[in-house]
Scaffold this motif. Structure first.
Motif, PDB file in Angstrom:
ATOM      1  N   UNK A 217       0.827  -1.213   0.000  1.00 35.60           N
ATOM      2  CA  UNK A 217       0.000   0.000   0.000  1.00 35.60           C
ATOM      3  C   UNK A 217       0.860   1.261   0.000  1.00 35.60           C
ATOM      4  N   UNK A 218       1.971   1.224   0.737  1.00 36.47           N
ATOM      5  CA  UNK A 218       2.871   2.381   0.751  1.00 36.47           C
ATOM      6  C   UNK A 218       3.474   2.611  -0.635  1.00 36.47           C
ATOM      7  N   UNK A 219       3.798   1.534  -1.328  1.00 38.10           N
ATOM      8  CA  UNK A 219       4.360   1.664  -2.680  1.00 38.10           C
ATOM      9  C   UNK A 219       3.338   2.279  -3.622  1.00 38.10           C
ATOM     10  N   UNK A 220       2.087   1.817  -3.567  1.00 36.41           N
ATOM     11  CA  UNK A 220       1.051   2.384  -4.431  1.00 36.41           C
ATOM     12  C   UNK A 220       0.814   3.850  -4.106  1.00 36.41           C
ATOM     13  N   UNK A 221       0.903   4.184  -2.829  1.00 33.28           N
ATOM     14  CA  UNK A 221       0.742   5.582  -2.427  1.00 33.28           C
ATOM     15  C   UNK A 221       1.819   6.452  -3.060  1.00 33.28           C
ATOM     16  N   UNK A 222       3.044   5.925  -3.133  1.00 34.54           N
ATOM     17  CA  UNK A 222       4.143   6.677  -3.745  1.00 34.54           C
ATOM     18  C   UNK A 222       4.006   6.716  -5.261  1.00 34.54           C
ATOM     19  N   UNK A 223       3.651   5.594  -5.861  1.00 38.38           N
ATOM     20  CA  UNK A 223       3.489   5.534  -7.315  1.00 38.38           C
ATOM     21  C   UNK A 223       2.358   6.442  -7.803  1.00 38.38           C
ATOM     22  N   UNK A 224       1.410   6.737  -6.927  1.00 37.56           N
ATOM     23  CA  UNK A 224       0.286   7.600  -7.319  1.00 37.56           C
ATOM     24  C   UNK A 224       0.762   9.004  -7.669  1.00 37.56           C
ATOM     25  N   UNK A 225       1.861   9.459  -7.056  1.00 41.88           N
ATOM     26  CA  UNK A 225       2.390  10.787  -7.408  1.00 41.88           C
ATOM     27  C   UNK A 225       3.749  10.703  -8.116  1.00 41.88           C
ATOM     28  N   UNK A 226       4.295   9.496  -8.260  1.00 43.95           N
ATOM     29  CA  UNK A 226       5.558   9.313  -8.984  1.00 43.95           C
ATOM     30  C   UNK A 226       5.360   8.266 -10.078  1.00 43.95           C
ATOM     31  N   UNK A 227       4.512   8.586 -11.074  1.00 42.77           N
ATOM     32  CA  UNK A 227       4.090   7.565 -12.041  1.00 42.77           C
ATOM     33  C   UNK A 227       5.049   7.313 -13.199  1.00 42.77           C
ATOM     34  N   UNK A 228       6.162   8.054 -13.274  1.00 45.46           N
ATOM     35  CA  UNK A 228       7.052   7.879 -14.414  1.00 45.46           C
ATOM     36  C   UNK A 228       7.738   6.518 -14.343  1.00 45.46           C
ATOM     37  N   UNK A 229       7.394   5.636 -15.301  1.00 40.16           N
ATOM     38  CA  UNK A 229       7.902   4.277 -15.294  1.00 40.16           C
ATOM     39  C   UNK A 229       8.592   3.946 -16.611  1.00 40.16           C
ATOM     40  N   UNK A 230       9.629   3.138 -16.530  1.00 35.99           N
ATOM     41  CA  UNK A 230      10.224   2.599 -17.746  1.00 35.99           C
ATOM     42  C   UNK A 230       9.349   1.450 -18.234  1.00 35.99           C
ATOM     43  N   UNK A 231       9.621   0.955 -19.436  1.00 37.22           N
ATOM     44  CA  UNK A 231       8.855  -0.164 -19.947  1.00 37.22           C
ATOM     45  C   UNK A 231       9.015  -1.385 -19.054  1.00 37.22           C
ATOM     46  N   UNK A 232      10.204  -1.526 -18.478  1.00 35.18           N
ATOM     47  CA  UNK A 232      10.429  -2.635 -17.562  1.00 35.18           C
ATOM     48  C   UNK A 232       9.557  -2.502 -16.316  1.00 35.18           C
TER      49      UNK A 232
END
Length: 400
Positions: free
Chosen positions: A148-163
């Motif tokens: 849940x903490x990771x999803x909380x961070x990814x919600x405002x840091x969505x820049x992802x590589x294809x990997x």
């Protein structure tokens, strides 16, 4: 036995230590200050020492008041070190250390927008995606807090590589997020749908993988039916729209399933008082439902349909105007077109609004649809009492 040269070296070191000015030492810890802060009294302390001291109850009542001071911004090398620590902890399966690092990232990001940008731009998203995928291989309830903490961070840091994207579209990751969409905690649901929105926008193949999850349509419908917040509603509408448009094998079936759940009345309710972004995305979903006869029939039956479509023209945004015109065109044209709907639109002032759109300017496709709508309205003139009073006789020609 200690050699003479070693003695000389030790004495030199001691001598250097003794030359450190006392005002470089914290009055509390007596150690060299790493992050000095100055209080209103003019005395300087090390930040950690004074925070610990005030945290034990030594506050204003003792003559000391804590004054916020800016921290040193985080640097790219520091973010890279955090990422490296996260990768190492993940490989060890050290969930506790991963939680510690994710929380550290969250704290740093909250300190300033500059920190947040630095964190996002230095690869934290893809590292978190890898950690998320790894720990979803185990029982989710064991590592629920970390995930849940990771999803909380990814919600405002969505820049992802294809990997990173590939990690989050693994079967384990997808099922975990589907589970979190039903979580009792509203914040968890909001964060999860926000991440899903970014993923479906970044990779169309993700839509196919998402659509294969049993019950995902019901879960998404529930998020719209029981709103969390406008941002979550917008994100959910984007996910639904992508499923309708880009799902390769069963796009029509997905639309039909959403319609049978009651999506159209729900979307119309959202249009009544939704903000600009919600209206834009709701109209995009509604436009897709009009691609099926089933969707058009239900829209004909709903008393809100025509009034809302006419109202949204030139009222919300250019996108909303184009979508409203597109929906009206689909409803009124074709074998199942409704003359009653055309007549109602005329009485509600659609003709004048469409004329303004043409005068102000619009895209080629929208212009073509407006032209066809004018023809439909002209054909219905004999069925409307005092037709000229609604549209103005100078704008219409007698039907052929």
């Amino acid at each position: 036995m200690v050699l003479p040269w070693r003695r000389r070296r030790d004495k030199t070191v001691s001598a250097v230590e003794l030359t450190i000015p006392t005002y470089f030492r914290c009055p509390i810890s007596l150690e060299l200050m790493k992050d000095p802060v100055t209080l209103s009294t003019g005395i300087t302390y090390d930040r950690d020492s004074i925070e610990k001291w005030t945290g034990t109850g030594n506050n204003k009542s003792h003559g000391v008041e804590r004054i916020p001071t800016p921290r040193i911004p985080i640097s790219p090398p520091e973010v890279i070190d955090i990422c490296a620590g996260m990768v190492a902890a993940t490989r060890r399966g050290d969930a506790k250390k991963c939680v510690e690092l994710v929380v550290k990232v969250m704290i740093l990001a909250k300190e300033s927008e500059r920190n947040k940008r630095c964190i996002v731009e230095n690869g934290i998203g893809s590292v978190l995606a890898d950690t998320f995928e790894y720990f979803t291989r185990f029982a989710i309830d064991i590592h629920e807090n970390l995930l849940k903490e990771i999803l909380s961070t990814l919600a405002w840091a969505p820049q992802l590589t294809q990997q990173g994207i590939s990690k989050l579209k693994s079967t384990n990751s997808l099922h975990c997020m589907a589970l979190f969409l039903k979580d009792e905690d509203l914040l968890t649901r909001r964060n999860t749908i926000s991440v899903l929105k970014e993923l479906v926008c970044a990779d169309r193949d993700y839509v196919d993988r998402l659509a294969q999850i049993d019950g995902i349509q019901e879960i998404l419908f529930q998020i719209l039916e029981v709103p969390i917040c406008p941002n979550a509603t917008q994100a959910c509408l984007v996910v639904i729209h992508h499923m309708m448009v880009f799902q390769k094998a069963t796009g029509v079936q997905i639309i039909s399933k959403f319609i049978q759940m009651g999506l159209i009345p729900l979307i119309l309710e959202l249009l009544v008082d939704g903000n600009r972004s919600v209206c834009d995305k709701a109209l995009a979903v509604l436009d897709r439902t009009c691609s099926t006869k089933e969707g058009r029939e239900i829209m004909y039956e709903n008393a809100l349909t025509i009034p809302l479509l006419v109202k949204k023209i030139r009222h919300v945004s250019d996108a909303a105007t184009d979508l409203s015109i597109s929906i009206m065109y689909k409803l009124f044209s074709g074998e199942d077109g409704s003359y009653n709907g055309v007549i109602e639109a005329v009485k509600l002032g659609a003709f004048q609004k469409l004329l303004v759109v043409l005068q102000v300017g619009c895209g080629r496709r929208t212009k073509e649809k407006i032209t066809q709508l004018f023809k439909m309205m002209n054909m219905c003139r004999d069925k409307i009492d005092c037709f000229e009073s609604y549209v103005g006789s100078k704008y219409l020609k007698a039907p052929n």
